[in-house]
Design a protein around this motif. Structure first.
Motif, PDB file in Angstrom:
ATOM      1  N   UNK A   1      26.630   0.463 -68.516  1.00 10.10           N
ATOM      2  CA  UNK A   1      28.067   0.127 -67.473  1.00 10.10           C
ATOM      3  C   UNK A   1      27.637   0.705 -65.674  1.00 10.10           C
ATOM      4  N   UNK A   2      28.056   1.833 -65.931  1.00 12.68           N
ATOM      5  CA  UNK A   2      27.529   2.862 -64.928  1.00 12.68           C
ATOM      6  C   UNK A   2      26.288   2.732 -63.933  1.00 12.68           C
ATOM      7  N   UNK A   3      25.252   2.880 -65.345  1.00 13.99           N
ATOM      8  CA  UNK A   3      23.933   2.818 -64.327  1.00 13.99           C
ATOM      9  C   UNK A   3      23.973   1.240 -64.206  1.00 13.99           C
TER      10      UNK A   3
ATOM     11  N   UNK B   1      17.254   5.983 -68.226  1.00 17.77           N
ATOM     12  CA  UNK B   1      19.258   5.812 -68.867  1.00 17.77           C
ATOM     13  C   UNK B   1      19.711   4.491 -69.613  1.00 17.77           C
ATOM     14  N   UNK B   2      19.394   3.848 -69.234  1.00 15.77           N
ATOM     15  CA  UNK B   2      20.665   2.842 -69.275  1.00 15.77           C
ATOM     16  C   UNK B   2      18.757   2.018 -70.608  1.00 15.77           C
ATOM     17  N   UNK B   3      17.825   1.819 -70.559  1.00 19.41           N
ATOM     18  CA  UNK B   3      16.818   1.877 -72.165  1.00 19.41           C
ATOM     19  C   UNK B   3      17.439   2.666 -72.619  1.00 19.41           C
ATOM     20  N   UNK B   4      17.987   3.544 -72.925  1.00 22.10           N
ATOM     21  CA  UNK B   4      17.836   4.926 -73.907  1.00 22.10           C
ATOM     22  C   UNK B   4      19.589   4.546 -74.313  1.00 22.10           C
ATOM     23  N   UNK B   5      20.763   4.467 -73.626  1.00 21.02           N
ATOM     24  CA  UNK B   5      21.812   3.475 -74.097  1.00 21.02           C
ATOM     25  C   UNK B   5      21.767   2.083 -74.603  1.00 21.02           C
ATOM     26  N   UNK B   6      20.468   1.131 -74.439  1.00 19.43           N
ATOM     27  CA  UNK B   6      20.358   0.051 -75.262  1.00 19.43           C
ATOM     28  C   UNK B   6      20.106   0.467 -76.138  1.00 19.43           C
ATOM     29  N   UNK B   7      18.914   1.262 -76.835  1.00 15.55           N
ATOM     30  CA  UNK B   7      18.756   1.905 -78.224  1.00 15.55           C
ATOM     31  C   UNK B   7      19.626   2.540 -79.210  1.00 15.55           C
ATOM     32  N   UNK B   8      20.528   2.762 -78.262  1.00 12.38           N
ATOM     33  CA  UNK B   8      22.036   3.349 -78.930  1.00 12.38           C
ATOM     34  C   UNK B   8      22.716   2.211 -79.774  1.00 12.38           C
ATOM     35  N   UNK B   9      22.765   1.174 -78.707  1.00 16.90           N
ATOM     36  CA  UNK B   9      23.349   0.180 -79.255  1.00 16.90           C
ATOM     37  C   UNK B   9      22.762  -0.746 -79.727  1.00 16.90           C
ATOM     38  N   UNK B  10      21.482  -1.076 -80.353  1.00  9.92           N
ATOM     39  CA  UNK B  10      20.431  -1.147 -81.329  1.00  9.92           C
ATOM     40  C   UNK B  10      20.791  -0.647 -82.711  1.00  9.92           C
TER      41      UNK B  10
ATOM     42  N   UNK C   1      20.027  13.211 -68.123  1.00 12.68           N
ATOM     43  CA  UNK C   1      20.978  13.941 -69.657  1.00 12.68           C
ATOM     44  C   UNK C   1      21.152  13.251 -71.197  1.00 12.68           C
ATOM     45  N   UNK C   2      22.667  12.656 -70.185  1.00 11.10           N
ATOM     46  CA  UNK C   2      23.022  11.299 -71.036  1.00 11.10           C
ATOM     47  C   UNK C   2      21.537  10.446 -72.118  1.00 11.10           C
ATOM     48  N   UNK C   3      20.448  10.113 -71.098  1.00  6.81           N
ATOM     49  CA  UNK C   3      20.293   8.911 -71.987  1.00  6.81           C
ATOM     50  C   UNK C   3      19.165   9.942 -73.362  1.00  6.81           C
ATOM     51  N   UNK C   4      18.720  10.570 -72.119  1.00 10.35           N
ATOM     52  CA  UNK C   4      18.193  11.536 -73.790  1.00 10.35           C
ATOM     53  C   UNK C   4      18.822  12.703 -75.360  1.00 10.35           C
ATOM     54  N   UNK C   5      20.340  12.400 -74.518  1.00 11.26           N
ATOM     55  CA  UNK C   5      21.176  13.023 -75.930  1.00 11.26           C
ATOM     56  C   UNK C   5      21.678  10.938 -77.127  1.00 11.26           C
ATOM     57  N   UNK C   6      20.918  10.558 -76.645  1.00 16.91           N
ATOM     58  CA  UNK C   6      21.256   9.329 -77.322  1.00 16.91           C
ATOM     59  C   UNK C   6      20.163   9.620 -78.332  1.00 16.91           C
ATOM     60  N   UNK C   7      19.234   9.975 -78.188  1.00 16.50           N
ATOM     61  CA  UNK C   7      17.906   9.933 -79.298  1.00 16.50           C
ATOM     62  C   UNK C   7      18.191  10.877 -80.087  1.00 16.50           C
TER      63      UNK C   7
END
Length: 706
Positions: free
Chosen positions: A144-146, A13-22, A265-271
């Motif tokens: 942050x949360x993860x 999930x943190x990696x997905x968040x990082x993908x969103x930031x990139x 759930x949140x990580x997948x939804x980033x994409x």
């Protein structure tokens, strides 16, 4: 597969968040590479940027002192990890607001330049500016949360890590209240002051450079609608994620899969959000249809992706305390309820605030008969606008509870908020286009440019109302989850203490009130007088909170009105164009007023909870939590819907209906819009973080007071 998802779910999930930031970085590069217009446009944009930056720097300085005090209190009365979580939540909330504002002021002048060429080009730049904020909020929250939970679990163990997450939630929520209130007071004081003297008394157009408050007004759009909203939704997202983790831990005997599920759930939804952003960039249809299509694609993407994820994580279902084993399909259906609820809220709010439908047009028509009828109809629209959202919220609670109990409601909330990346893009789109229109007027560009930005701004007003409705609806569901967490954690704390009777507050003891059996009292029965007392107190809180917020706008706006009148009287050459207004004076007035006036209402929910806990005990406090959720939901939806409808009714008249600009109907519509400004941008949206602050503080003080 199941083992891998459970053991590495937080990291994924943190990696997905990082993908969103990139991806947000790529959008920033696109915005910066877009043409920024001529020297005059850049000069005005620079003044707006400097004003916004100066305000946020002073706001951070003002908030920091309070944050340090709360950090120390949490360290002393709870523990260092909880205090550290508070600091992380506060810092990330500030970062979300600050960066969101900085990108908005880069995008506004570029949107103006793009509007000189086509509506689609302008919409694309403005939307991408908003998308940066949306993806930033989601990425920061997941990381942050993860990251905090991952670290705390390593050093403190599972249970302690989950319990200290509440500190992070408080940091995000409290800073969000300050950002929402401070930014809201700033933007609406400047807006109201500029409109009352500029439009009504001096017959100046919107953003006329002869109006001394016009720079302050445009600065306000960024510190209120961009920075404030970014901090607000970061808080909603992070707090809801923490609430879902807490409920999962308390109701599933610490099931690792139940804790990891909300993160994934949140990580997948980033994409899904990235896919929606790309669609809006390439779909050449009307702005409203394009933005709605982006949300729909994001929701469909998430709905499809959630199915294999849920079944991979729960191949044998999930055992939930008091309910039994729920299948993966049950959990997926709970998530699907949240996704559907998002689109339902979008459609309902769009109906009540868009110029294309009858509620806004009724307000415009009522303006023909005067200021009073405009106000009456606008209030009526806001009240009507509560029925459908609250009805569907009730249905969502019923269905998600049926599928998986309180944990099902938490999953529905997270599915709903998993779309934040695309939804927040809609909100930030509004103030960027509003600023773009102001820059067009102040730069002396052709009227056709302002026509383009006005059309986009009308769509932006609706999208802002949609986002606020979405935030408030999700806050109601999230607060319900937090209330459930309060009850479960209170039960656990009291059972571990070995007491048979529930402690009561100081005032209750002085009045001779008896102790109650723990298990019967914590059912929060409506036959229990203490619960009714709590419902009344909690129901009162949103009204007192919004009253102080409106008072703050009124007082600050009054100071702006006096200053604008003073300048126009002392320097008559301003209206003839031979003298330049003192823009900085108005900026300074609203800055000082906003920072001063935000303190009391922001701390009000914290003081309410502590006093009720100390004087009346945990049962009354439980009633307070429910009462604040119920009335807060209605007041928040009514205020934001009325404000958005009033604003667009004015724009509908300015398009040439009911007499157009300069007509008596237009004057009445300006009054309605002025009344609606603090409704939709200060008091109404600030209720969202307020009701969660109440619930979070209640959870935090359980070991201190009970």
């Amino acid at each position: 597969m199941t083992h891998l998802l459970i053991s590495h779910g937080i990291t994924v999930s943190m990696a997905c968040g990082l993908a969103g930031l990139l991806f947000a970085v790529l959008l920033i590069r696109f915005i910066v590479a877009s043409p920024a217009g001529n020297a005059r446009m850049q000069e005005i944009a620079g003044a707006i940027q400097e004003g916004a930056k100066a305000y946020l720097n002073r706001q951070i300085a003002a908030i920091s002192g309070i944050a340090v005090l709360i950090f120390a209190v949490l360290w002393v009365f709870r523990d260092l990890p909880t205090a550290a979580g508070f600091a992380i939540g506060a810092v990330c909330s500030l970062i979300a607001g600050y960066v969101g504002m900085r990108i908005a002021v880069l995008a506004n002048v570029r949107t103006t330049e793009a509007a000189r060429h086509s509506e689609f080009a302008a919409m694309r730049v403005a939307f991408n500016g908003g998308a940066v904020t949306g993806l930033l909020v989601v990425g920061l929250a997941l990381i942050s949360v993860g990251g905090y939970y991952f670290t705390a679990r390593h050093f403190l163990g599972e249970q302690q890590a989950v319990m200290t997450l509440v500190g992070l939630a408080l940091g995000a929520s409290l800073i969000s209240v300050f950002a929402r209130l401070g930014g809201g007071i700033y933007t609406k004081a400047a807006d109201v002051g500029a409109d009352l003297v500029g439009k009504i008394e001096s017959n100046l157009d919107e953003d006329d450079p002869r109006n001394p408050a016009t720079i302050a007004d445009n600065v306000g759009d960024n510190v209120g609608d961009c920075a404030g909203m970014a901090a607000d939704v970061f808080e909603t997202y992070a707090v809801s994620l923490i609430g879902a983790v807490l409920v999962g831990f308390l109701l599933t005997s610490g099931s690792a899969a139940a804790i990891v599920f909300p993160f994934l759930l949140c990580g997948v939804a980033v994409f899904g959000a990235i896919a929606g952003v790309l669609l809006v960039n390439f779909l050449k249809v009307s702005p409203t249809r394009s933005l709605q299509a982006g949300v729909l694609l994001s929701a469909v993407f998430s709905a499809v992706a959630f199915w294999p994820l849920t079944h991979a994580l729960f191949p044998e279902g999930l055992s939930i305390t008091g309910i039994g084993v729920k299948s993966a399909t049950d959990l997926y259906c709970a998530a699907l309820v949240g996704l559907v609820m998002t689109y339902v809220v979008l459609l309902i709010t769009n109906y009540y605030t868009s110029t294309h439908f009858s509620p806004v047009r009724r307000i415009a028509q009522s303006s023909e008969t005067g200021h009073a009828t405009n106000i009456i109809t606008g209030l009526s629209v806001g009240h009507h606008a509560t029925a459908l959202p609250v009805g569907f919220i009730g249905i969502a609670i019923l269905l998600s509870f049926y599928f998986a109990g309180l944990y099902g409601i938490a999953i529905a909330v997270m599915a709903m908020l998993s779309l934040s990346g695309i939804i927040i893009s809609l909100d930030a789109f509004g103030p960027i286009t509003d600023n773009a229109g102001g820059i067009a007027v102040m730069s002396g560009l052709d009227k056709s440019v302002r026509d383009v930005t006005d059309q986009l701004d009308a769509v932006g007003n609706t999208m802002k109302a949609v986002t606020k409705g979405y935030a408030i609806a999700s806050a109601g569901l999230a607060a319900l989850v937090l209330f459930g967490s309060y009850v479960e954690e209170l039960k656990m704390a009291l059972e571990h203490s070995g007491r048979e009777e529930l402690a009561t507050g100081l005032l209750w003891k002085l009045l001779g009130g008896s102790h109650a059996n723990i298990h019967s009292a914590l059912e929060f029965s409506l036959q229990e007088p203490r619960v009714i007392i709590g419902l009344f107190i909690g129901g009162l809180l949103p009204f007192i909170f919004t009253a102080y917020s409106m008072d703050a706008v009124s007082e600050a706006a009054g100071a702006v009105v006096k200053e604008v009148r003073r300048q126009l009287t002392a320097r008559p050459g301003i209206l003839t164009g031979t003298q330049i207004p003192e823009y900085g004076t108005c900026v300074d007035i609203v800055t000082k007023a906003a920072l001063k006036q935000m303190i009391l209402p922001a701390l009000l929910p914290v003081l309410f909870v502590i006093l009720v806990a100390w004087l009346l005990g945990p049962v009354v406090l439980g009633g307070v939590l429910v009462g604040s959720i119920v009335t807060g939901l209605f007041v928040g939806i009514a205020m934001t819907s009325s404000g958005g409808a009033w604003d667009n009714a004015k724009k509908y008249i300015e398009e040439g209906h009911h007499g157009g600009k300069g007509s008596p109907a237009h004057a009445a519509a300006v009054t309605g819009d002025t009344v609606g400004d603090p409704y939709k941008d200060t008091a109404g949206p600030a209720i969202n973080p307020m009701i969660k602050v109440v619930n979070i503080v209640a959870i935090l003080i359980i070991p201190i007071f009970f």
